[in-house]
Scaffold this motif. Structure first.
Motif, PDB file in Angstrom:
ATOM      1  N   GLY A  80      -8.586 155.023  -4.628  1.00  0.00           N
ATOM      2  CA  GLY A  80      -7.215 155.869  -4.008  1.00  0.00           C
ATOM      3  C   GLY A  80      -7.386 156.978  -5.358  1.00  0.00           C
ATOM      4  N   LEU A  81      -7.428 156.581  -6.643  1.00  0.00           N
ATOM      5  CA  LEU A  81      -6.655 158.110  -7.715  1.00  0.00           C
ATOM      6  C   LEU A  81      -7.740 158.746  -7.529  1.00  0.00           C
ATOM      7  CD1 LEU A  81      -4.877 156.267 -10.272  1.00  0.00           C
ATOM      8  CD2 LEU A  81      -4.081 157.210  -8.655  1.00  0.00           C
ATOM      9  N   ASN A  82      -8.898 158.110  -7.647  1.00  0.00           N
ATOM     10  CA  ASN A  82     -10.228 159.027  -7.837  1.00  0.00           C
ATOM     11  C   ASN A  82     -10.718 159.773  -6.792  1.00  0.00           C
ATOM     12  OD1 ASN A  82     -13.048 159.136  -9.491  1.00  0.00           O
ATOM     13  ND2 ASN A  82     -13.348 158.575  -7.724  1.00  0.00           N
ATOM     14  N   SER A  83     -10.043 159.239  -5.152  1.00  0.00           N
ATOM     15  CA  SER A  83     -10.488 160.201  -4.225  1.00  0.00           C
ATOM     16  C   SER A  83      -9.316 161.150  -3.945  1.00  0.00           C
ATOM     17  CB  SER A  83     -10.007 159.521  -2.714  1.00  0.00           C
ATOM     18  OG  SER A  83      -9.852 159.792  -2.137  1.00  0.00           O
ATOM     19  N   PHE A  84      -8.398 160.845  -4.948  1.00  0.00           N
ATOM     20  CA  PHE A  84      -7.499 161.920  -4.895  1.00  0.00           C
ATOM     21  C   PHE A  84      -7.245 163.287  -5.523  1.00  0.00           C
ATOM     22  CE2 PHE A  84      -3.016 163.723  -6.032  1.00  0.00           C
ATOM     23  CZ  PHE A  84      -2.005 164.115  -5.194  1.00  0.00           C
ATOM     24  N   VAL A  85      -8.409 162.445  -6.915  1.00  0.00           N
ATOM     25  CA  VAL A  85      -8.828 164.018  -7.695  1.00  0.00           C
ATOM     26  C   VAL A  85      -9.426 164.645  -7.013  1.00  0.00           C
ATOM     27  CG1 VAL A  85     -10.215 164.371  -9.260  1.00  0.00           C
ATOM     28  CG2 VAL A  85      -8.456 162.864 -10.266  1.00  0.00           C
ATOM     29  N   THR A  89     -10.639 168.905  -7.444  1.00  0.00           N
ATOM     30  CA  THR A  89     -12.000 169.399  -7.600  1.00  0.00           C
ATOM     31  C   THR A  89     -12.648 170.364  -7.113  1.00  0.00           C
ATOM     32  OG1 THR A  89     -12.656 167.440  -7.322  1.00  0.00           O
ATOM     33  CG2 THR A  89     -11.661 167.807 -10.052  1.00  0.00           C
ATOM     34  N   GLY A  90     -12.352 170.312  -4.969  1.00  0.00           N
ATOM     35  CA  GLY A  90     -12.469 170.377  -4.438  1.00  0.00           C
ATOM     36  C   GLY A  90     -14.000 169.747  -3.788  1.00  0.00           C
ATOM     37  N   SER A  91     -14.137 168.612  -4.213  1.00  0.00           N
ATOM     38  CA  SER A  91     -15.753 167.899  -4.223  1.00  0.00           C
ATOM     39  C   SER A  91     -14.614 166.919  -2.870  1.00  0.00           C
ATOM     40  CB  SER A  91     -15.463 166.477  -4.705  1.00  0.00           C
ATOM     41  OG  SER A  91     -14.164 165.830  -5.146  1.00  0.00           O
ATOM     42  N   SER A  92     -13.262 167.353  -2.184  1.00  0.00           N
ATOM     43  CA  SER A  92     -13.673 166.709  -0.697  1.00  0.00           C
ATOM     44  C   SER A  92     -12.164 167.553  -0.089  1.00  0.00           C
ATOM     45  CB  SER A  92     -12.102 165.829  -1.165  1.00  0.00           C
ATOM     46  OG  SER A  92     -11.571 164.937   0.179  1.00  0.00           O
ATOM     47  N   LEU A  93     -12.886 169.004   0.803  1.00  0.00           N
ATOM     48  CA  LEU A  93     -12.612 169.633   1.256  1.00  0.00           C
ATOM     49  C   LEU A  93     -11.688 169.177   2.296  1.00  0.00           C
ATOM     50  CD1 LEU A  93     -12.664 172.406   2.388  1.00  0.00           C
ATOM     51  CD2 LEU A  93     -14.148 171.442   3.961  1.00  0.00           C
ATOM     52  N   LEU A  98      -5.640 168.645   3.361  1.00  0.00           N
ATOM     53  CA  LEU A  98      -4.321 168.198   3.223  1.00  0.00           C
ATOM     54  C   LEU A  98      -3.409 168.085   2.405  1.00  0.00           C
ATOM     55  CD1 LEU A  98      -5.733 164.577   4.407  1.00  0.00           C
ATOM     56  CD2 LEU A  98      -5.142 166.865   5.606  1.00  0.00           C
ATOM     57  N   PHE A  99      -4.070 168.230   0.898  1.00  0.00           N
ATOM     58  CA  PHE A  99      -2.863 168.673  -0.332  1.00  0.00           C
ATOM     59  C   PHE A  99      -2.336 170.115  -0.123  1.00  0.00           C
ATOM     60  CE2 PHE A  99      -1.841 169.858  -4.141  1.00  0.00           C
ATOM     61  CZ  PHE A  99      -1.126 169.023  -5.556  1.00  0.00           C
ATOM     62  N   SER A 100      -3.385 170.723   0.543  1.00  0.00           N
ATOM     63  CA  SER A 100      -2.061 172.331   0.149  1.00  0.00           C
ATOM     64  C   SER A 100      -1.433 171.970   1.356  1.00  0.00           C
ATOM     65  CB  SER A 100      -3.029 173.345   1.027  1.00  0.00           C
ATOM     66  OG  SER A 100      -3.781 173.130   2.587  1.00  0.00           O
ATOM     67  N   ILE A 101      -1.334 171.724   2.717  1.00  0.00           N
ATOM     68  CA  ILE A 101      -0.189 171.352   3.810  1.00  0.00           C
ATOM     69  C   ILE A 101       1.237 170.359   3.145  1.00  0.00           C
ATOM     70  CG2 ILE A 101      -0.130 170.800   5.997  1.00  0.00           C
ATOM     71  CD1 ILE A 101      -2.771 171.096   6.474  1.00  0.00           C
ATOM     72  N   ASN A 102       0.558 169.631   2.892  1.00  0.00           N
ATOM     73  CA  ASN A 102       2.186 168.245   2.486  1.00  0.00           C
ATOM     74  C   ASN A 102       1.188 167.627   0.930  1.00  0.00           C
ATOM     75  OD1 ASN A 102       3.489 166.193   2.270  1.00  0.00           O
ATOM     76  ND2 ASN A 102       3.943 166.189   3.936  1.00  0.00           N
ATOM     77  N   PRO A 103       1.122 167.872  -0.357  1.00  0.00           N
ATOM     78  CA  PRO A 103       0.803 166.739  -0.888  1.00  0.00           C
ATOM     79  C   PRO A 103       1.346 165.543  -1.251  1.00  0.00           C
ATOM     80  CG  PRO A 103       2.067 169.304  -2.155  1.00  0.00           C
ATOM     81  CD  PRO A 103       2.228 168.824  -0.458  1.00  0.00           C
ATOM     82  N   ILE A 104       2.970 165.430  -1.066  1.00  0.00           N
ATOM     83  CA  ILE A 104       3.127 163.451  -0.993  1.00  0.00           C
ATOM     84  C   ILE A 104       2.127 163.559   0.655  1.00  0.00           C
ATOM     85  CG2 ILE A 104       4.638 162.826  -0.369  1.00  0.00           C
ATOM     86  CD1 ILE A 104       7.173 164.385  -1.279  1.00  0.00           C
ATOM     87  N   GLY A 105       1.702 163.894   1.368  1.00  0.00           N
ATOM     88  CA  GLY A 105       1.191 162.914   2.593  1.00  0.00           C
ATOM     89  C   GLY A 105      -0.444 162.900   1.772  1.00  0.00           C
ATOM     90  N   ALA A 106      -0.915 163.881   0.853  1.00  0.00           N
ATOM     91  CA  ALA A 106      -2.314 163.840   0.225  1.00  0.00           C
ATOM     92  C   ALA A 106      -2.621 162.481   0.084  1.00  0.00           C
ATOM     93  CB  ALA A 106      -2.185 164.750   0.035  1.00  0.00           C
ATOM     94  N   PHE A 107      -1.152 162.464  -1.141  1.00  0.00           N
ATOM     95  CA  PHE A 107      -0.764 161.325  -1.678  1.00  0.00           C
ATOM     96  C   PHE A 107      -1.154 160.525  -1.297  1.00  0.00           C
ATOM     97  CE2 PHE A 107       1.241 158.578  -5.127  1.00  0.00           C
ATOM     98  CZ  PHE A 107       0.226 158.395  -6.277  1.00  0.00           C
ATOM     99  N   PHE A 108      -0.477 159.935  -0.238  1.00  0.00           N
ATOM    100  CA  PHE A 108      -0.455 158.776   0.464  1.00  0.00           C
ATOM    101  C   PHE A 108      -1.805 158.431   1.006  1.00  0.00           C
ATOM    102  CE2 PHE A 108       4.492 158.551  -0.193  1.00  0.00           C
ATOM    103  CZ  PHE A 108       5.261 157.244   0.024  1.00  0.00           C
TER     104      PHE A 108
END
Length: 216
Positions: A80-85, A89-93, A98-108
C-alpha cells in the motif's frame, strides 16, 4: 535437575527463540523486497489477451501462508505504501489525481485498503489451514488476496471519491447507474482474471514452498 542443567536448558531455549525471530525478520524482508520489485517493474504484471493482470498480491499471500499473519500484514502495508508513493512520483495518474482532491481519502484508498486486505485474508488462511480445507487453503488464499484487494480499494474509492467530478466522469464513461455497477464495469473482468491467476500462481507456490521449507 541441578542449576547447571537448568541454565543450559534456558540458554538453548533463548537461542531457539532468537533464531526464530531472526528467521522471521529475514524471510519477511525477502518478501518485502519481492513486493517492492514487483510493484515497481513489469514483473508485477502478467499480460493476458484481455488486459495486464497485477500479481503484486502474490508475495503478500505467500508471506501470510509461509511466514504468518504478521508477515502478511507487513507486506500488505508495504504494498500500500509503495502504491501511495505513486501519488507523488506520478507513476499512478489516478492516485495523483485522488491525492490532489483528498489526501486522506487517497491514503485510505492506497494504503489502508491493502492493509485490510492482507489482515483479513491472512487470518482466513490461518483458520482454513487448521480445518478440513487445509489442502485447498493455499489456493483459496491466493484467490482471495486479489479479490479483497479490489473490494477494499474500490470500496474506499467510492466512499471518498464517488461524488467527485473525477470519478463521476468515469461513471459516465462506463454508463453506470450506481457505485456497484461502476465497480463491476470498471474492474469486474480484471478482478476475475487476477483472482484466477492468484489462485493458480500463489496457490501452487504456496504448496510447493511449504513442502520445501517444511512449513505445516
Amino acid at each position: 535437575m541441578d542449576n547447571t542443567s537448568m541454565l543450559g536448558r534456558k540458554t538453548t531455549e533463548e537461542s531457539i527463540g532468537l533464531s526464530s525471530k531472526t528467521r522471521f525478520m529475514v524471510e519477511t524482508a525477502l518478501m518485502i523486497a519481492i513486493v517492492l520489485i514487483m510493484g515497481n517493474t513489469v514483473l508485477g504484471t502478467i499480460p493476458t489477451p484481455i488486459l495486464k493482470a497485477s500479481i503484486v498480491t502474490v508475495p503478500v499471500a505467500l508471506a501470510a501462508m509461509l511466514i504468518g499473519p504478521q508477515a502478511g500484514i507487513i507486506c500488505g502495508l508495504v504494498f500500500g505504501l509503495n502504491s501511495f508513493v505513486g501519488a507523488f512520483t506520478g507513476s499512478s495518474l489516478m492516485l495523483s489525481t485522488l491525492f490532489s482532491i483528498n489526501p486522506i481519502g487517497a491514503f485510505f484508498t492506497a494504503v489502508v485498503a491493502r492493509v485490510l486486505d492482507a489482515t483479513l485474508v491472512s487470518f482466513i488462511y490461518k483458520a482454513l489451514h487448521r480445518g478440513k480445507l487445509k489442502p485447498a487453503s493455499y489456493y483459496i488464499t491466493g484467490a482471495l488476496m486479489p479479490i479483497f484487494n479490489t473490494v477494499f480499494f474500490m470500496g474506499t474509492l467510492c466512499l471518498f471519491f464517488y461524488n467527485t467530478e473525477y470519478v463521476q466522469g468515469m461513471v459516465t464513461k462506463y454508463n453506470a447507474t450506481n457505485p456497484f455497477a461502476f465497480v463491476v464495469a470498471m474492474v469486474g473482468v480484471q478482478a476475475t482474471v487476477e483472482a484466477v491467476i492468484g489462485c493458480i500462481l500463489a496457490g501452487t507456490l504456496g504448496v510447493v514452498l511449504s513442502k520445501v521449507l517444511h512449513r505445516g
